[in-house]
Design a protein around this motif. Structure first.
Motif, PDB file in Angstrom:
ATOM      1  N   PHE A   1      45.516  65.271  27.895  1.00 31.52           N
ATOM      2  CA  PHE A   1      46.739  65.127  29.618  1.00 31.52           C
ATOM      3  C   PHE A   1      46.243  64.647  30.368  1.00 31.52           C
ATOM      4  N   GLY A   2      45.015  64.943  31.431  1.00 26.28           N
ATOM      5  CA  GLY A   2      44.381  64.924  32.053  1.00 26.28           C
ATOM      6  C   GLY A   2      45.372  65.868  33.264  1.00 26.28           C
ATOM      7  N   VAL A   3      45.199  66.967  33.063  1.00 20.70           N
ATOM      8  CA  VAL A   3      46.267  67.347  33.979  1.00 20.70           C
ATOM      9  C   VAL A   3      45.032  68.496  34.357  1.00 20.70           C
TER      10      VAL A   3
ATOM     11  N   LYS B   1      47.610  62.448  34.155  1.00 22.77           N
ATOM     12  CA  LYS B   1      48.108  60.490  34.214  1.00 22.77           C
ATOM     13  C   LYS B   1      48.983  59.662  32.605  1.00 22.77           C
ATOM     14  N   TYR B   2      49.742  59.773  32.342  1.00 25.70           N
ATOM     15  CA  TYR B   2      50.730  60.253  31.557  1.00 25.70           C
ATOM     16  C   TYR B   2      52.018  60.344  32.316  1.00 25.70           C
ATOM     17  N   GLY B   3      52.213  60.965  32.983  1.00 24.59           N
ATOM     18  CA  GLY B   3      53.367  60.633  34.329  1.00 24.59           C
ATOM     19  C   GLY B   3      53.454  62.293  34.132  1.00 24.59           C
ATOM     20  N   ARG B   4      54.513  62.780  34.771  1.00 23.54           N
ATOM     21  CA  ARG B   4      55.816  64.229  34.040  1.00 23.54           C
ATOM     22  C   ARG B   4      55.830  64.248  32.893  1.00 23.54           C
ATOM     23  N   PHE B   5      55.377  65.950  32.575  1.00 20.02           N
ATOM     24  CA  PHE B   5      56.662  65.538  30.744  1.00 20.02           C
ATOM     25  C   PHE B   5      56.780  66.958  30.593  1.00 20.02           C
ATOM     26  N   ASP B   6      57.591  67.037  29.656  1.00 19.58           N
ATOM     27  CA  ASP B   6      57.794  68.716  29.414  1.00 19.58           C
ATOM     28  C   ASP B   6      57.736  69.138  27.881  1.00 19.58           C
ATOM     29  N   ILE B   7      57.105  70.294  27.470  1.00 21.78           N
ATOM     30  CA  ILE B   7      57.069  70.812  26.367  1.00 21.78           C
ATOM     31  C   ILE B   7      57.692  72.319  25.875  1.00 21.78           C
TER      32      ILE B   7
END
Length: 152
Positions: A83-85, A125-131
């Protein structure tokens, strides 16, 4: 006679204080509160990248699925590398009490479980996202421990 009326308000305030203290004690020691606290603790460890400590909060049925070393390596690899976080924020939604819940179809039913939805927010790196993940907490030998749903 006047003296009795002067102490009456203090007695009344004292009884209210005792009542509020008792209520708060039971609220913060309720099974639902304890279950929520362990979810908060678990995701705080995950947030800090302390996967060894978060693994300790997994239910024995979960530990049967992941050895400690595999869990630590896999969680770090997926979240940090893929995820690159470096971290995430999270929010725990209200707990719901469930009866006779099973982690898997063929596993043993657990008499009392609390279910909560955890929303993890990542910025990488893939933006903001929620799980969104349903998290289940069961008491085992006096400790509240984390489980996930593996039913098909």
């Amino acid at each position: 006679m006047k003296r009795q009326f002067k102490t009456l308000p203090f007695l009344f305030i004292g009884l209210i204080a005792i009542g509020i203290t008792t209520l708060l004690f039971f609220l913060f020691n309720s099974p639902q509160h304890q279950a929520r606290e362990v979810v908060e603790e678990f995701y705080t460890y995950e947030q800090e990248g302390d996967f060894s400590s978060s693994w300790q909060l997994l239910h024995p049925q979960m530990k049967d699925r992941f050895s400690k070393g595999h869990y630590i390596q896999d969680r770090a690899h997926v979240f940090m590398n893929h995820f690159g976080v470096t971290t995430f924020s999270y929010n725990v939604k209200d707990a719901e009490k469930l009866k006779d819940w099973k982690m898997e179809e063929d596993s043993e039913a657990i008499e009392e479980v609390f279910s909560m939805t955890v929303v993890q927010t990542f910025k990488g790196k893939y933006g903001r996202f929620d799980i969104y993940q349903s998290v289940f907490v069961a008491e085992e030998e006096g400790d509240w421990l984390i489980m996930w749903d593996y039913n098909k």
